[in-house]
Write a protein that holds these residues in place. Structure first.
Motif, mmCIF file in Angstrom:
data_model
loop_
_atom_site.group_PDB
_atom_site.id
_atom_site.type_symbol
_atom_site.label_atom_id
_atom_site.label_comp_id
_atom_site.label_asym_id
_atom_site.label_seq_id
_atom_site.Cartn_x
_atom_site.Cartn_y
_atom_site.Cartn_z
ATOM 1 N N VAL A 287 2.389 9.486 9.763
ATOM 2 C CA VAL A 287 1.047 9.292 9.203
ATOM 3 C C VAL A 287 0.036 10.226 9.846
ATOM 4 O O VAL A 287 -0.922 10.672 9.211
ATOM 5 C CB VAL A 287 0.637 7.812 9.328
ATOM 6 C CG1 VAL A 287 -0.802 7.613 8.920
ATOM 7 C CG2 VAL A 287 1.557 6.952 8.471
ATOM 8 N N ASN B 167 0.838 -1.209 0.000
ATOM 9 C CA ASN B 167 0.000 0.000 0.000
ATOM 10 C C ASN B 167 0.867 1.251 0.000
ATOM 11 O O ASN B 167 0.650 2.180 -0.780
ATOM 12 C CB ASN B 167 -0.890 0.044 1.253
ATOM 13 C CG ASN B 167 -2.012 -0.971 1.206
ATOM 14 O OD1 ASN B 167 -2.434 -1.378 0.125
ATOM 15 N ND2 ASN B 167 -2.501 -1.361 2.363
ATOM 16 N N SER B 168 1.854 1.253 0.892
ATOM 17 C CA SER B 168 2.712 2.436 1.007
ATOM 18 C C SER B 168 3.601 2.593 -0.217
ATOM 19 O O SER B 168 3.883 3.713 -0.653
ATOM 20 C CB SER B 168 3.580 2.334 2.266
ATOM 21 O OG SER B 168 2.756 2.350 3.410
ATOM 22 N N HIS C 6 -4.873 4.323 7.530
ATOM 23 C CA HIS C 6 -3.473 4.052 7.863
ATOM 24 C C HIS C 6 -3.173 4.400 9.321
ATOM 25 O O HIS C 6 -2.487 3.669 10.030
ATOM 26 C CB HIS C 6 -2.575 4.870 6.914
ATOM 27 C CG HIS C 6 -1.177 4.347 6.789
ATOM 28 N ND1 HIS C 6 -0.181 5.048 6.155
ATOM 29 C CD2 HIS C 6 -0.588 3.203 7.211
ATOM 30 C CE1 HIS C 6 0.943 4.350 6.189
ATOM 31 N NE2 HIS C 6 0.718 3.235 6.829
ATOM 32 N N ASP D 155 -5.216 7.698 4.438
ATOM 33 C CA ASP D 155 -4.578 8.172 5.675
ATOM 34 C C ASP D 155 -5.403 7.846 6.918
ATOM 35 O O ASP D 155 -4.852 7.444 7.949
ATOM 36 C CB ASP D 155 -4.360 9.691 5.621
ATOM 37 C CG ASP D 155 -3.240 10.090 4.671
ATOM 38 O OD1 ASP D 155 -2.427 9.222 4.306
ATOM 39 O OD2 ASP D 155 -3.183 11.276 4.301
#
Lengths: 250, 94
Positions: free
Chosen positions: A132, A15-16, A106, A103
């Motif tokens: 984050v 994902n990142s 996350h 975000d």
């Protein structure tokens, strides 16, 4: 090799990686110098996190795997990122919408990952959560500015949120590897984050004077390696150098 | 869009510094955005521990044309510099 743990780490890190790649590709194309740098900063934060995850994954995989081979030498079906992060930068509102919807998740995710019984994952989560937290502040702030801005910015922000909404539910899906890791108290049980996620997202959308999408039909597949057409283009950009000049280094 | 955003001056206090120093300027729609932009533009290599922003229009500047009468009279008054005595070690941050 601990197959489930390896897959679990990729599920987080991919994902990142993909989101970081997307933001990195925008460098020099931001709407202003200041937002351009902000997006690049976020990209670099994400790549920093990715390196920690992949270094750990490479150790688990063995067989000469490195953080680079994991990042650059897999085929599309082997990437386990959610569909949300591979969606394109249609305009700045989409970039912000994608960032915001990711975000919020996350942050909630890392908050729980800190409690993982896997000390490496817990340590990465502790280090990453401050970054984050800022990402979330940045993207939420822009959702509000664009949503509660001009007629044009509101329309664009609403379009982005409405279009990307269909990719949000997948964040809370679990693969077989995820479930096995939850059993071992290594993984975050993402199903428990869902209510808080939508509560947070909805509150910010309301503050931004935007409509909360009502659609109950959601896309899924990324976590199992079934992607939208966009991932292939992202990977072909990202992997070009390693594919064209194997083992090259800067 | 950017051309409508006002200009802001950024002051950052660095880790070892005692006072905020002028780091540069940037564009932002309001003070909150100015702070966040300043964080991204000027403190990304961990330069700072505190940021001030002020809209540039609020700064009153001296006119360079008046430099003669403002600053030149001080040039031949070296006795105004505290260089004619030894500073005790206990006095810091001079």
């Amino acid at each position: 090799m601990k197959e489930n743990l390896y897959k679990y780490i990729l599920g987080i890190a991919d994902n990142s990686l993909i989101l970081g790649q997307q933001l990195g590709a925008l460098t020099g194309h931001g709407p202003s110098l200041e937002t351009d740098i902000a997006c690049t900063n976020i990209s670099l934060d994400l790549f920093g996190q990715v390196r920690s995850y992949y270094q750990y994954a490479a150790k688990i995989k063995g067989e000469g795997a490195t953080e680079d081979s994991i990042a650059f030498l897999r085929t599309e079906r082997k990437y386990l990122n959610v569909l949300l992060v591979e969606q394109p930068d249609t305009d700045f509102a989409y970039t912000i919408g994608r960032q915001f919807l990711f975000d919020v998740y996350h942050f909630l995710f890392l908050n729980e990952l800190q409690k993982s019984h896997d000390v490496t994952l817990s340590a990465i989560a502790k280090k990453s959560i401050k970054e984050v937290s800022y990402h979330q502040r940045f993207s939420s702030d822009w959702v509000k500015r664009l949503g509660d801005g001009t007629e044009e910015s509101k329309l664009r922000m609403q379009n982005a949120i409405s279009d990307l909404w269909t990719y949000t539910d997948e964040l809370f899906h679990q693969t077989e590897a995820d479930k096995a890791m939850v059993e071992e108290q290594i993984a975050v049980d993402v199903t428990t984050l869902k209510d808080k996620y939508y509560e947070t997202v909805n509150a910010i959308l309301t503050e931004a004077t935007l409509e909360i999408p009502e659609s109950k039909w959601f896309q899924k597949g990324g976590k199992k390696g079934i992607h939208t057409e966009y991932l292939g283009y992202i990977l072909s950009d990202m992997q070009y150098m390693q594919r064209a000049y194997p083992n090259m280094e800067w | 869009m950017k051309k409508n955003w006002p200009l802001w001056e950024v002051f950052v206090r660095s880790k070892n510094g005692l006072e905020h120093r002028h780091f540069g300027s940037l564009h932002a729609a309001d003070e909150q955005m100015a702070l966040e932009n300043a964080r991204d533009v000027y403190t990304r290599r961990s330069e700072g521990v505190s940021i001030w922003v002020v809209e540039s229009k609020h700064i009153t500047a001296s006119n360079p044309e008046n430099n003669g009468e403002l600053f030149e009279p001080a040039h031949d008054k070296v006795y105004r510099h505290p260089t004619f005595y030894d500073l005790p070690d206990e006095v810091k941050h001079m």
